[in-house]
Design a protein around this motif. Structure first.
Motif, PDB file in Angstrom:
ATOM      1  N   VAL A  82       4.344 -16.105   3.125  1.00 30.91           N
ATOM      2  CA  VAL A  82       4.505 -15.022   2.142  1.00 30.91           C
ATOM      3  C   VAL A  82       4.216 -15.742   0.789  1.00 30.91           C
ATOM      4  O   VAL A  82       4.927 -16.773   0.525  1.00 30.91           O
ATOM      5  N   PHE A  83       3.311 -15.111   0.295  1.00 30.09           N
ATOM      6  CA  PHE A  83       2.935 -15.853  -1.134  1.00 30.09           C
ATOM      7  C   PHE A  83       3.992 -15.372  -2.184  1.00 30.09           C
ATOM      8  O   PHE A  83       4.724 -14.364  -1.991  1.00 30.09           O
ATOM      9  N   PRO A  84       4.109 -16.201  -3.303  1.00 27.28           N
ATOM     10  CA  PRO A  84       5.251 -15.782  -4.244  1.00 27.28           C
ATOM     11  C   PRO A  84       5.107 -14.499  -4.966  1.00 27.28           C
ATOM     12  O   PRO A  84       5.868 -14.107  -5.475  1.00 27.28           O
ATOM     13  N   SER A  85       3.884 -13.775  -4.665  1.00 20.55           N
ATOM     14  CA  SER A  85       3.612 -12.366  -5.165  1.00 20.55           C
ATOM     15  C   SER A  85       4.541 -11.414  -4.427  1.00 20.55           C
ATOM     16  O   SER A  85       4.729 -10.417  -4.677  1.00 20.55           O
ATOM     17  N   SER A  86       4.637 -11.586  -3.240  1.00 21.33           N
ATOM     18  CA  SER A  86       5.432 -10.895  -2.282  1.00 21.33           C
ATOM     19  C   SER A  86       4.657  -9.938  -1.514  1.00 21.33           C
ATOM     20  O   SER A  86       4.753  -9.101  -0.700  1.00 21.33           O
ATOM     21  N   THR A  87       3.471  -9.558  -2.240  1.00 13.83           N
ATOM     22  CA  THR A  87       2.498  -8.404  -1.741  1.00 13.83           C
ATOM     23  C   THR A  87       1.301  -9.015  -1.014  1.00 13.83           C
ATOM     24  O   THR A  87       0.486  -8.220  -0.434  1.00 13.83           O
ATOM     25  N   LYS A  88       1.165 -10.363  -1.099  1.00 12.77           N
ATOM     26  CA  LYS A  88       0.061 -11.090  -0.237  1.00 12.77           C
ATOM     27  C   LYS A  88       0.627 -11.834   0.746  1.00 12.77           C
ATOM     28  O   LYS A  88       1.866 -12.695   0.476  1.00 12.77           O
TER      29      LYS A  88
END
Length: 203
Positions: A82-88
């Motif tokens: 889970v990337f730091p953006s939470s959307t990626k």
């Protein structure tokens, strides 16, 4: 099965990455499974099916697009990161034996200074990290990322649930009722970013 190699400083590695490498090395030394040597003396590794990492290869990602972006088709996947953006998110799709980057459709990516950004990442990890999920891929962006919806517990849309928790906001052009209803509920309950907004408005 073999372990996908990552650099030592790559934060996309799984939490148990070192344990996976140790297990692979042990299997290799003992000649088990794919490391078994045939009677002719040739390693069975020659017949291995390699995982296609589309998350780092734009050309490969585009070549897989016709198979992955079929409308209304759900595919089983496992969330690798889970990337730091939470959307990626980075997903492994077993059926296609590939790794992809998926961007959740219909929501805005939090800005670095967003007070709910860290909570959104933690919430997403709690729900889907290293878990089996379903994904519906709609399209692909210029960078080779796929865009679509991710479902956990079979029916919960991750993006919608993040909106319902007040951790993400719906994109202005989104016309899907479930997103708009989820955001209206979060605003009414002053959850997450809407609680911050409500307090700021009252000052």
């Amino acid at each position: 099965m073999t372990v996908v190699r990552y650099r030592a400083d790559d934060d996309q590695r799984a939490a148990d990455y070192d344990a996976y490498l140790a297990a692979e090395m042990k299997a290799q030394k003992m000649g088990k499974g794919v490391w078994n040597t045939s009677t002719s003396g040739k390693s069975a590794e020659a017949g291995l099916v390699r995982i296609a990492d589309l998350s780092t290869d734009l050309t490969k990602s585009r070549s897989f697009a016709p198979f992955l972006t079929k409308a209304g088709q759900r595919k089983e996947a496992v969330v690798e990161y889970v990337f730091p953006s939470s959307t990626k998110l980075k997903l492994w799709i077993p059926k296609e034996n590939c790794l992809i980057n998926l961007i959740l459709g219909g929501v805005n990516t939090p800005k670095p200074n967003d007070p709910t950004a860290a909570e959104a990442v933690a919430w997403a990890k709690l729900k889907v990290y290293q878990r089996e999920v379903f994904v519906e891929i709609e399209t692909q962006d210029k960078a080779g990322n796929y865009i679509g919806a991710l479902y956990y517990d079979k029916t919960h849309n991750l993006a919608v649930e993040l909106v319902r928790a007040g951790l993400l906001a719906v994109r202005e052009y989104n016309t899907k009722a479930e997103f708009n209803t989820a955001q209206a509920d979060a605003q009414a309950a002053k959850k997450g970013k809407w609680w911050e907004f409500g307090v700021w408005e009252s000052l």
